[in-house]
Motif scaffolding. Structure first.
Motif, PDB file in Angstrom:
ATOM      1  N   ASP A 189       0.822  -1.208   0.000  1.00  0.00           N
ATOM      2  CA  ASP A 189       0.000   0.000   0.000  1.00  0.00           C
ATOM      3  C   ASP A 189       0.859   1.262   0.000  1.00  0.00           C
ATOM      4  N   PRO A 190       0.358   2.359  -0.587  1.00  0.00           N
ATOM      5  CA  PRO A 190       1.091   3.637  -0.533  1.00  0.00           C
ATOM      6  C   PRO A 190       1.369   4.047   0.911  1.00  0.00           C
ATOM      7  N   ILE A 191       2.537   4.626   1.144  1.00  0.00           N
ATOM      8  CA  ILE A 191       2.965   4.969   2.499  1.00  0.00           C
ATOM      9  C   ILE A 191       1.998   5.944   3.159  1.00  0.00           C
ATOM     10  N   LEU A 192       1.553   6.939   2.393  1.00  0.00           N
ATOM     11  CA  LEU A 192       0.635   7.935   2.960  1.00  0.00           C
ATOM     12  C   LEU A 192      -0.683   7.287   3.373  1.00  0.00           C
ATOM     13  N   LYS A 193      -1.147   6.338   2.576  1.00  0.00           N
ATOM     14  CA  LYS A 193      -2.377   5.613   2.915  1.00  0.00           C
ATOM     15  C   LYS A 193      -2.189   4.830   4.216  1.00  0.00           C
ATOM     16  N   LEU A 194      -1.024   4.225   4.378  1.00  0.00           N
ATOM     17  CA  LEU A 194      -0.742   3.473   5.602  1.00  0.00           C
ATOM     18  C   LEU A 194      -0.655   4.393   6.807  1.00  0.00           C
ATOM     19  N   PHE A 195      -0.089   5.582   6.610  1.00  0.00           N
ATOM     20  CA  PHE A 195      -0.036   6.540   7.718  1.00  0.00           C
ATOM     21  C   PHE A 195      -1.451   6.899   8.158  1.00  0.00           C
ATOM     22  N   ALA A 196      -2.320   7.188   7.177  1.00  0.00           N
ATOM     23  CA  ALA A 196      -3.703   7.565   7.501  1.00  0.00           C
ATOM     24  C   ALA A 196      -4.474   6.401   8.118  1.00  0.00           C
ATOM     25  N   LYS A 197      -4.105   5.161   7.767  1.00  0.00           N
ATOM     26  CA  LYS A 197      -4.807   3.989   8.274  1.00  0.00           C
ATOM     27  C   LYS A 197      -4.315   3.590   9.670  1.00  0.00           C
ATOM     28  N   LEU A 198      -3.010   3.657   9.879  1.00  0.00           N
ATOM     29  CA  LEU A 198      -2.421   3.114  11.105  1.00  0.00           C
ATOM     30  C   LEU A 198      -2.315   4.131  12.244  1.00  0.00           C
ATOM     31  N   SER A 199      -2.016   5.378  11.919  1.00  0.00           N
ATOM     32  CA  SER A 199      -1.703   6.359  12.964  1.00  0.00           C
ATOM     33  C   SER A 199      -2.883   6.697  13.887  1.00  0.00           C
ATOM     34  N   PRO A 200      -4.089   6.979  13.359  1.00  0.00           N
ATOM     35  CA  PRO A 200      -5.189   7.322  14.281  1.00  0.00           C
ATOM     36  C   PRO A 200      -5.452   6.250  15.328  1.00  0.00           C
ATOM     37  N   ALA A 201      -5.448   4.980  14.906  1.00  0.00           N
ATOM     38  CA  ALA A 201      -5.673   3.891  15.863  1.00  0.00           C
ATOM     39  C   ALA A 201      -4.518   3.791  16.844  1.00  0.00           C
ATOM     40  N   GLY A 202      -3.293   4.025  16.365  1.00  0.00           N
ATOM     41  CA  GLY A 202      -2.140   4.001  17.260  1.00  0.00           C
ATOM     42  C   GLY A 202      -2.222   5.085  18.310  1.00  0.00           C
ATOM     43  N   ILE A 203      -2.623   6.277  17.892  1.00  0.00           N
ATOM     44  CA  ILE A 203      -2.750   7.402  18.825  1.00  0.00           C
ATOM     45  C   ILE A 203      -3.838   7.138  19.848  1.00  0.00           C
ATOM     46  N   LEU A 204      -4.998   6.672  19.381  1.00  0.00           N
ATOM     47  CA  LEU A 204      -6.094   6.377  20.306  1.00  0.00           C
ATOM     48  C   LEU A 204      -5.723   5.249  21.267  1.00  0.00           C
ATOM     49  N   GLY A 205      -4.988   4.259  20.753  1.00  0.00           N
ATOM     50  CA  GLY A 205      -4.560   3.155  21.604  1.00  0.00           C
ATOM     51  C   GLY A 205      -3.661   3.620  22.734  1.00  0.00           C
ATOM     52  N   MET A 206      -2.728   4.528  22.428  1.00  0.00           N
ATOM     53  CA  MET A 206      -1.840   5.054  23.470  1.00  0.00           C
ATOM     54  C   MET A 206      -2.610   5.938  24.454  1.00  0.00           C
ATOM     55  N   ALA A 207      -3.606   6.668  23.941  1.00  0.00           N
ATOM     56  CA  ALA A 207      -4.429   7.501  24.830  1.00  0.00           C
ATOM     57  C   ALA A 207      -5.217   6.639  25.806  1.00  0.00           C
TER      58      ALA A 207
END
Length: 457
Positions: free
Chosen positions: A12-30
């Motif tokens: 997958d395109p890197i930018l697409k992966l950033f948009a897919k993975l980062s929000p869940a990662g941030i919420l998970g750490m919160a």
């Protein structure tokens, strides 16, 4: 054959992966941060200041106990994602077994060492005689339950290493929700006081641990975990611990750094600065959550592609995540810098302390826009198995830069020197980390030529 999620990380395109993975990662750490916040709120409201003090005094021990999840979890996730990228599902399946065994061993050793001296440790941490019994009761339950906390975090890291960030976040959210429900039930309904808060926490963490383990055991996981013994298990275990050492060092050294700062305020500044540094550290921790979550999202992308020899995607992933996380850090830093007085006012009501505390808060956070790049660099080294370099960055920041900066600037500049020591350490760490990255790339072909994905060196 690679799973759909592994193929996504590889194609997958890197930018697409950033948009897919980062929000869940941030919420998970919160969500991870919610556990301590919820316990503090309920204990403070239901039991009162004595209960909150008992929980606060026990907090460093809880942090130390749960830091083993970084030691095992980050190292296991790094090896796991690299093996998945390499296509070695047999060895990747064995990482699950190693994660379980290492967590149990680390917890047993820690508990056996701390338990005989628990009362003395709590007194050293500030427990007065009137709250010692309450603090000990809370600590006994929480420390016993760190096994569940560490299994929860470590198993969750393996799920994130597969790229299933939403699943990992959802499992953590269920545990946090249960904690909110059980806190008043145990503390008020059953009359268990602060011990009720402790039981609520470990039961919630046990649920998340169980769900994470069951998910990994499902056939829909990227590979089938197994419990087979192999000749390479000792070497892989040492590699896991070596890579995870830097992750374990971060919370422990951060805790120690805060303790030293509080001590330095007592020696080099006035008592009014205690409130300011306490507020400043809490603001920093809130701002750091998105950066931490983004680094968690980078790990599976880097680890999987590194194992597959897709160095071009590793480089592009690191560059894009570094840029985006830096922009996130800058976007958080600007309003905090502009509205420093108002934000400090959330914690402090004294106008005189606010007058000089505003400048101290801005000074303390002056290097925060660089944290995105710094954390992505550390994550890059962890995810690719560069254990020694990752450890040098994590431990070197505290021992090599922060302590000398504090000892030099504190006596000369007083409170300004204390608040400036951390930014000085940040800049030095970034320079060293960048220097090590450039050296590895130019001299050893790092991120350009195929390297054994199981190596921890």
């Amino acid at each position: 054959m690679a799973s759909a999620r592994t193929l996504s990380l590889l194609e997958d395109p890197i930018l697409k992966l950033f948009a897919k993975l980062s929000p869940a990662g941030i919420l998970g750490m919160a969500i991870i941060g919610i556990y301590n916040l919820v316990d503090g709120i309920f204990v403070g409201r239901i039991v009162g200041s004595s209960g909150l003090t008992a929980v606060t005094v026990s907090f460093p021990l809880a942090i130390l106990g749960s830091s083993f999840s970084g030691l095992v979890g980050v190292g296991a996730a790094s090896l796991y994602s690299r093996l998945l990228g390499q296509g070695d599902k047999e060895r990747a399946g064995g990482v699950f077994f190693l994660m379980l065994i290492l967590n149990i061993i680390c917890w047993a050793l820690f508990y056996a060492l701390v338990l005989p001296f628990l009362s003395q440790i709590l007194i050293f941490l500030g427990a007065e005689p009137e709250i010692l019994s309450m603090a000990r009761g809370y600590a006994l339950i929480v420390l016993g339950g760190t096994l569940f906390a560490n299994l929860m975090s470590s198993a969750n890291m393996l799920i994130r290493a597969e790229g299933h960030m939403n699943t990992a976040m959802g499992i953590m959210a269920l545990g946090a929700l249960l904690n909110v429900i059980l806190d008043p039930l145990f503390m008020i309904g059953l009359g268990w006081g602060v011990e009720g808060a402790a039981w609520a926490t470990i039961i919630s963490q046990a649920l998340s641990a169980l769900l994470s383990i069951l998910y990994l055991l499902r056939r829909t996981s990227s590979c089938r975990p197994h419990f087979k013994l192999s000749s390479g298990m000792v070497g892989e275990s040492l590699g896991i611990l070596a890579v995870g050492l830097s992750a374990m060092a971060l919370p422990v050294l951060t805790l120690l750094q805060f303790a030293i700062i509080f001590r330095a305020v007592k020696v080099y500044a006035s008592s009014s600065e205690f409130a300011v540094i306490g507020a400043a550290t809490r603001v920093f921790q809130m701002m750091f959550i998105p950066i931490w979550g983004t680094s968690q999202a980078l790990q599976p992308l880097v680890g999987t592609n590194y194992g597959a020899g897709r160095m071009d995607r590793v480089r592009r992933g690191f560059s894009l995540f570094s840029l985006c996380s830096t922009l996130i850090a800058f976007a958080l830093w600007v309003p905090v810098s502009i509205f420093s007085r108002q934000i400090l006012g959330w914690f402090i009501s004294d106008p005189q302390i606010l007058d000089h505390g505003t400048g101290y808060l801005r000074l303390y956070l002056i290097t925060f826009p660089l944290y995105g790049y710094m954390m992505m660099t550390l994550t890059l080294f962890q995810a690719t198995g560069k254990a020694l370099i990752a450890a040098l960055m994590a431990v070197g920041k505290f021992v090599g830069f922060f302590l000398p900066a504090l000892l030099i600037l504190g006596p000369k500049l007083g409170a300004n020197g204390i608040f400036l020591a951390s930014p000085v350490a940040d800049i030095c760490t970034i320079l060293v980390g960048t220097g090590l990255l450039i050296y590895q790339v130019r001299k050893k072909g790092y991120l350009y030529k195929k390297i054994d994905s199981s190596s921890a060196g």
